[in-house]
Design a protein around this motif. Structure first.
Motif, PDB file in Angstrom:
ATOM      1  N   THR A  70     -20.115  -8.785  24.096  1.00  0.00           N
ATOM      2  CA  THR A  70     -19.147  -9.284  23.119  1.00  0.00           C
ATOM      3  C   THR A  70     -18.740 -10.719  23.417  1.00  0.00           C
ATOM      4  N   TRP A  71     -18.440 -11.022  24.672  1.00  0.00           N
ATOM      5  CA  TRP A  71     -18.009 -12.375  25.015  1.00  0.00           C
ATOM      6  C   TRP A  71     -19.177 -13.361  24.966  1.00  0.00           C
ATOM      7  N   PHE A  72     -20.386 -12.904  25.343  1.00  0.00           N
ATOM      8  CA  PHE A  72     -21.541 -13.782  25.212  1.00  0.00           C
ATOM      9  C   PHE A  72     -21.791 -14.116  23.743  1.00  0.00           C
ATOM     10  N   ALA A  73     -21.764 -13.082  22.885  1.00  0.00           N
ATOM     11  CA  ALA A  73     -22.031 -13.295  21.466  1.00  0.00           C
ATOM     12  C   ALA A  73     -20.994 -14.211  20.835  1.00  0.00           C
ATOM     13  N   SER A  74     -19.763 -14.144  21.309  1.00  0.00           N
ATOM     14  CA  SER A  74     -18.726 -15.017  20.761  1.00  0.00           C
ATOM     15  C   SER A  74     -19.012 -16.479  21.054  1.00  0.00           C
ATOM     16  N   ALA A  75     -19.704 -16.741  22.166  1.00  0.00           N
ATOM     17  CA  ALA A  75     -19.988 -18.120  22.567  1.00  0.00           C
ATOM     18  C   ALA A  75     -21.365 -18.605  22.139  1.00  0.00           C
ATOM     19  N   TYR A  76     -22.372 -17.704  22.069  1.00  0.00           N
ATOM     20  CA  TYR A  76     -23.754 -18.161  21.906  1.00  0.00           C
ATOM     21  C   TYR A  76     -24.544 -17.377  20.856  1.00  0.00           C
ATOM     22  N   ASP A  77     -23.909 -16.818  19.871  1.00  0.00           N
ATOM     23  CA  ASP A  77     -24.627 -16.042  18.857  1.00  0.00           C
ATOM     24  C   ASP A  77     -25.416 -16.977  17.931  1.00  0.00           C
ATOM     25  N   THR A  78     -26.743 -17.013  18.085  1.00  0.00           N
ATOM     26  CA  THR A  78     -27.592 -17.828  17.211  1.00  0.00           C
ATOM     27  C   THR A  78     -28.109 -17.025  16.022  1.00  0.00           C
ATOM     28  N   ASP A  79     -28.098 -15.711  16.144  1.00  0.00           N
ATOM     29  CA  ASP A  79     -28.559 -14.792  15.095  1.00  0.00           C
ATOM     30  C   ASP A  79     -29.979 -15.111  14.617  1.00  0.00           C
ATOM     31  N   ASP A  80     -30.832 -15.552  15.530  1.00  0.00           N
ATOM     32  CA  ASP A  80     -32.237 -15.731  15.173  1.00  0.00           C
ATOM     33  C   ASP A  80     -33.035 -14.525  15.657  1.00  0.00           C
ATOM     34  N   VAL A  81     -34.341 -14.553  15.477  1.00  0.00           N
ATOM     35  CA  VAL A  81     -35.156 -13.384  15.803  1.00  0.00           C
ATOM     36  C   VAL A  81     -35.117 -13.036  17.295  1.00  0.00           C
ATOM     37  N   PRO A  82     -35.277 -13.991  18.234  1.00  0.00           N
ATOM     38  CA  PRO A  82     -35.194 -13.621  19.654  1.00  0.00           C
ATOM     39  C   PRO A  82     -33.841 -13.025  20.038  1.00  0.00           C
ATOM     40  N   TYR A  83     -32.760 -13.588  19.475  1.00  0.00           N
ATOM     41  CA  TYR A  83     -31.420 -13.066  19.776  1.00  0.00           C
ATOM     42  C   TYR A  83     -31.309 -11.618  19.300  1.00  0.00           C
ATOM     43  N   ARG A  84     -31.767 -11.351  18.074  1.00  0.00           N
ATOM     44  CA  ARG A  84     -31.692  -9.988  17.538  1.00  0.00           C
ATOM     45  C   ARG A  84     -32.572  -9.034  18.349  1.00  0.00           C
ATOM     46  N   ALA A  85     -33.739  -9.507  18.768  1.00  0.00           N
ATOM     47  CA  ALA A  85     -34.642  -8.643  19.527  1.00  0.00           C
ATOM     48  C   ALA A  85     -34.022  -8.241  20.861  1.00  0.00           C
ATOM     49  N   LEU A  86     -33.391  -9.198  21.561  1.00  0.00           N
ATOM     50  CA  LEU A  86     -32.754  -8.881  22.837  1.00  0.00           C
ATOM     51  C   LEU A  86     -31.528  -7.991  22.642  1.00  0.00           C
ATOM     52  N   THR A  87     -30.843  -8.156  21.509  1.00  0.00           N
ATOM     53  CA  THR A  87     -29.723  -7.265  21.199  1.00  0.00           C
ATOM     54  C   THR A  87     -30.230  -5.853  20.954  1.00  0.00           C
ATOM     55  N   LEU A  88     -31.383  -5.734  20.307  1.00  0.00           N
ATOM     56  CA  LEU A  88     -31.995  -4.421  20.097  1.00  0.00           C
ATOM     57  C   LEU A  88     -32.312  -3.749  21.430  1.00  0.00           C
ATOM     58  N   VAL A  89     -32.788  -4.526  22.402  1.00  0.00           N
ATOM     59  CA  VAL A  89     -33.066  -3.973  23.726  1.00  0.00           C
ATOM     60  C   VAL A  89     -31.781  -3.434  24.350  1.00  0.00           C
ATOM     61  N   GLN A  90     -30.675  -4.174  24.190  1.00  0.00           N
ATOM     62  CA  GLN A  90     -29.406  -3.703  24.737  1.00  0.00           C
ATOM     63  C   GLN A  90     -28.949  -2.427  24.037  1.00  0.00           C
ATOM     64  N   MET A  91     -29.174  -2.331  22.742  1.00  0.00           N
ATOM     65  CA  MET A  91     -28.822  -1.117  22.008  1.00  0.00           C
ATOM     66  C   MET A  91     -29.658   0.069  22.498  1.00  0.00           C
ATOM     67  N   ALA A  92     -30.948  -0.186  22.764  1.00  0.00           N
ATOM     68  CA  ALA A  92     -31.790   0.880  23.312  1.00  0.00           C
ATOM     69  C   ALA A  92     -31.279   1.318  24.678  1.00  0.00           C
ATOM     70  N   GLY A  93     -30.823   0.343  25.477  1.00  0.00           N
ATOM     71  CA  GLY A  93     -30.297   0.663  26.794  1.00  0.00           C
ATOM     72  C   GLY A  93     -29.084   1.568  26.733  1.00  0.00           C
TER      73      GLY A  93
END
Length: 401
Positions: free
Chosen positions: A76-99
């Motif tokens: 949450t705090w990382f996304a507040s500072a560095y959310d680019t909302d591009d494909v790599p960002y979404r892909a790594l967020t998907l990995v965290q959701m899988a985790g």
């Protein structure tokens, strides 16, 4: 038409004073995945307490909930500072959701057999994906590189230690958990000591508020399912209506008490305040989820399925309510300068909750639950009256001086 995310953009720090900074649909989806883990932890707490294994179950709950809360908070705090909302960002967020889904799958084993292997793997997957995000920020945002590298190195080292902890025997495993939890919490303190990341205070306040609502929704679902099961077994009764009414009053009071103050204007006043707000929510979120588990224990007690007395069942609701009230009161005092009367109202309300729970054997657990719901509403009303009268009283006192 939905906006198509860019394939890749440069990851730069966001403007912490930008207007209309709101939670994104991706963040909301991320939260829903975490609710699955919260629900698993609360369900295991409910079953353990209901079966009379309170001490061991509570320890397991605190350990599992730390992993859930800490991974959510860091994203949450990382996304507040560095959310680019591009494909790599979404892909790594998907990995965290899988985790987090892997972590949720490992929760029953952590409670039942004290086997944290699957839960730890899920946690490490989330954290390694976040390390990749920090490393990307370090590469593409040179101005913030020292801070972002401190995050990446600190989190990475902790993950190696978490994997190593799996081989520690009892009680060293529990001691290792405590040491590593402290180490994890020290990473942001050290990383942001000289330079804070560009997190947005209103965005952070909104994200915490939304997750509070989602966890409250988990309580609603848990209690509804428990009541439906009881109704299917024996039909409606006055006792179930008392439990349902008391639970609804608690949920409504917890929601209103949380949102009766605006904290976003003060979050960036100092790193200490930001850290206190963020870390204090471990007990706020954990307390809310535990209230849901406690209400299910009360339903079990009503159906004569619980292996503990009426007072014990009522205390499984009163204690997390007390934790919630006290921690939130302290946070509000620190961030919005809520006065001493607000603290006094919290203390009195907590004393009423505990005394009512202690008399559940006499009152019946159902009526005690209803009374605790009424007492939470009284705490809310007292807080609202104090909130509106204290500033006026201070203003009159200043005029007299």
């Amino acid at each position: 038409m939905a906006e198509v995310p860019p394939l890749r953009t440069r990851m730069l720090a966001r403007d912490p004073s930008a207007q209309h900074r709101a939670a994104t649909p991706l963040e909301l989806l991320f939260d829903l995945c975490f609710v699955a883990a919260v629900g698993q932890a609360a369900a295991q707490l409910h079953h353990g307490v209901s079966e009379g294994h309170t001490a061991g179950t509570l320890l397991g709950y605190l350990m599992v909930f730390f992993a859930i809360w800490w991974a959510w908070m860091n994203f949450t705090w990382f996304a507040s500072a560095y959310d680019t909302d591009d494909v790599p960002y979404r892909a790594l967020t998907l990995v965290q959701m899988a985790g987090v889904l892997v972590l949720a799958a490992g929760v029953p084993a952590a409670f039942r057999d004290y086997d944290f292997t699957i839960a730890t793997i899920g946690y490490v997957v989330m954290r390694v994906a976040l390390v990749a995000q920090w490393l990307r920020a370090a590469r593409e945002h040179p101005e913030g590189r020292p801070c972002t590298l401190r995050y990446a190195v600190g989190i990475g080292l902790c993950q190696v230690a978490w994997i190593g902890r799996l081989w520690l025997p009892h009680p060293w495993g529990e001691i290792g958990f405590a040491v590593l939890a402290v180490a994890e919490m020290l990473v942001p303190v050290i990383a942001e000591r000289r330079m804070q990341t560009a997190w947005h205070p209103r965005h952070i306040a909104e994200r915490y508020g939304l997750f509070t609502i989602i966890v409250l929704g988990e309580v609603v679902l848990a209690v509804t399912a428990g009541i439906q099961e009881d109704v299917a077994d024996g039909g409606w009764s006055a006792g179930l209506l008392e439990i349902g009414t008391g639970g609804l009053l608690m949920i409504f009071a917890m929601w209103w008490i949380y949102f009766k103050h605006t904290v976003s204007d003060h979050l960036r006043d100092s790193l200490t305040r930001a850290i206190a707000w963020g870390y204090g929510h471990y007990l706020v979120f954990g307390g809310i989820a535990a209230v849901g588990a406690g209400l299910e224990v009360v339903i079990d007690s009503h159906a004569h399925k619980a292996h503990l007395g009426a007072a014990g069942a009522a205390l499984s609701v009163a204690v997390p309510l007390l934790v919630y009230l006290v921690v939130l009161s302290v946070l509000h005092v620190q961030l919005v300068h809520a006065g001493g009367l607000m603290v006094l109202a919290t203390i009195v309300g907590g004393a009423l909750l505990l005394s009512t729970a202690g008399m559940a054997d006499t009152l019946t657990v159902e009526f005690a639950t209803l009374l605790m719901g009424v007492e939470m509403m009284l705490v809310l009303v007292a807080g609202l009256v104090i909130q509106h009268t204290e500033p006026r009283a201070r203003e009159l006192a200043d005029r007299r001086l």
